[in-house]
Design a protein around this motif. Structure first.
Motif, PDB file in Angstrom:
ATOM      1  N   PRO A  43      47.577  39.105  45.475  1.00 51.39           N
ATOM      2  CA  PRO A  43      48.285  40.246  44.879  1.00 51.39           C
ATOM      3  C   PRO A  43      48.939  41.130  45.937  1.00 51.39           C
ATOM      4  CG  PRO A  43      45.936  40.261  44.282  1.00 51.39           C
ATOM      5  CD  PRO A  43      46.146  39.130  45.214  1.00 51.39           C
TER       6      PRO A  43
ATOM      7  N   MET B 121      48.181  30.354  42.977  1.00 51.63           N
ATOM      8  CA  MET B 121      48.171  31.765  42.619  1.00 51.63           C
ATOM      9  C   MET B 121      48.311  32.611  43.890  1.00 51.63           C
ATOM     10  SD  MET B 121      47.751  33.729  39.834  1.00 51.63           S
ATOM     11  CE  MET B 121      47.030  32.524  38.788  1.00 51.63           C
TER      12      MET B 121
ATOM     13  N   GLN C 148      51.364  39.288  33.772  1.00 54.48           N
ATOM     14  CA  GLN C 148      51.111  37.903  33.350  1.00 54.48           C
ATOM     15  C   GLN C 148      49.762  37.806  32.636  1.00 54.48           C
ATOM     16  OE1 GLN C 148      51.087  35.055  36.579  1.00 54.48           O
ATOM     17  NE2 GLN C 148      50.222  33.445  35.308  1.00 54.48           N
TER      18      GLN C 148
ATOM     19  N   LEU D 194      51.536  40.015  38.429  1.00 61.18           N
ATOM     20  CA  LEU D 194      50.310  39.297  38.082  1.00 61.18           C
ATOM     21  C   LEU D 194      49.560  39.950  36.923  1.00 61.18           C
ATOM     22  CD1 LEU D 194      48.940  38.346  41.623  1.00 61.18           C
ATOM     23  CD2 LEU D 194      50.050  36.855  39.946  1.00 61.18           C
TER      24      LEU D 194
ATOM     25  N   ILE E 179      43.214  36.432  38.361  1.00 61.20           N
ATOM     26  CA  ILE E 179      44.059  37.604  38.628  1.00 61.20           C
ATOM     27  C   ILE E 179      43.206  38.867  38.634  1.00 61.20           C
ATOM     28  CG2 ILE E 179      45.864  39.091  37.639  1.00 61.20           C
ATOM     29  CD1 ILE E 179      47.242  36.481  36.678  1.00 61.20           C
TER      30      ILE E 179
END
Length: 193
Positions: free
Chosen positions: A32, A29, A79, A76, A157
């Protein structure tokens, strides 16, 4: 018998491949890259994306007039939102057909001080009453074909955006209904890391 075995192997390999893909996505991941975006647009796109494939479910949005500008990674957060709307639709599919009345996913958003609050409410099978918070942990699932990574990815996230996710019963549960409500709280942010 041979064909049944081959079909089973192909299905199992597909399931394993999906699990590996999700695990890889979870493990890698990215941090951000926050920029100013309109959260209302991200919500509309996520709802539209899932609603196209689920014409038997009624999807509604309740968003403020105008934009909901905040600092977030659009890819993100989109998602995460898409995953939550998809989960809500799948929860409805888990209700036996003879018990399903007006299948509905409602997504709303509002500003609350320095935060944006998004709520996704469905009238699906609902969430377990015990250890509900564990659904946010990796590999924890109540679905037969679930990998247990979807909500863990959403949680990661949201936390990377200094936000919070809450798993609750839908408001209709208090009056004998069914369903779940997922609440995301995201700070408006300033663009600083």
């Amino acid at each position: 018998m041979f064909n049944r075995c081959v079909d089973t192997i192909i299905r199992q390999v597909g399931d394993i491949g999906r699990m590996v893909d999700e695990f890889s996505g979870f493990a890698r991941m990215p941090k951000p890259a926050k920029e100013q975006h309109d959260l209302a647009d991200a919500i509309r796109e996520s709802v539209f994306l899932i609603s196209v494939g689920q014409p038997h479910i009624r999807f509604t949005t309740d968003l403020p007039d105008g934009q909901m500008i905040a600092w977030f990674d659009d890819r993100l957060i989109s998602q995460a939102l898409t995953n939550l709307v998809k989960n809500a639709a799948e929860a409805i599919e888990g209700v036996p057909a003879d018990q399903l009345v007006d299948p509905h996913v409602a997504v709303s958003a509002r500003r609350c001080g320095d935060d944006l609050v998004v709520e996704i409410v469905d009238n699906g099978i609902g969430l377990p009453t015990t250890d509900r918070h564990r659904l946010l942990e990796p590999y924890m699932t109540t679905r037969e074909k679930g990998t247990g990574l979807g909500l863990a990815i959403v949680r990661k996230i949201v936390e990377e955006h200094d936000g919070r996710i809450d798993l609750m019963d839908a408001p209709s549960v208090a009056t004998g209904g069914r369903g779940a409500m997922i609440r995301l709280t995201l700070p408006v942010g300033t663009g600083r890391a």
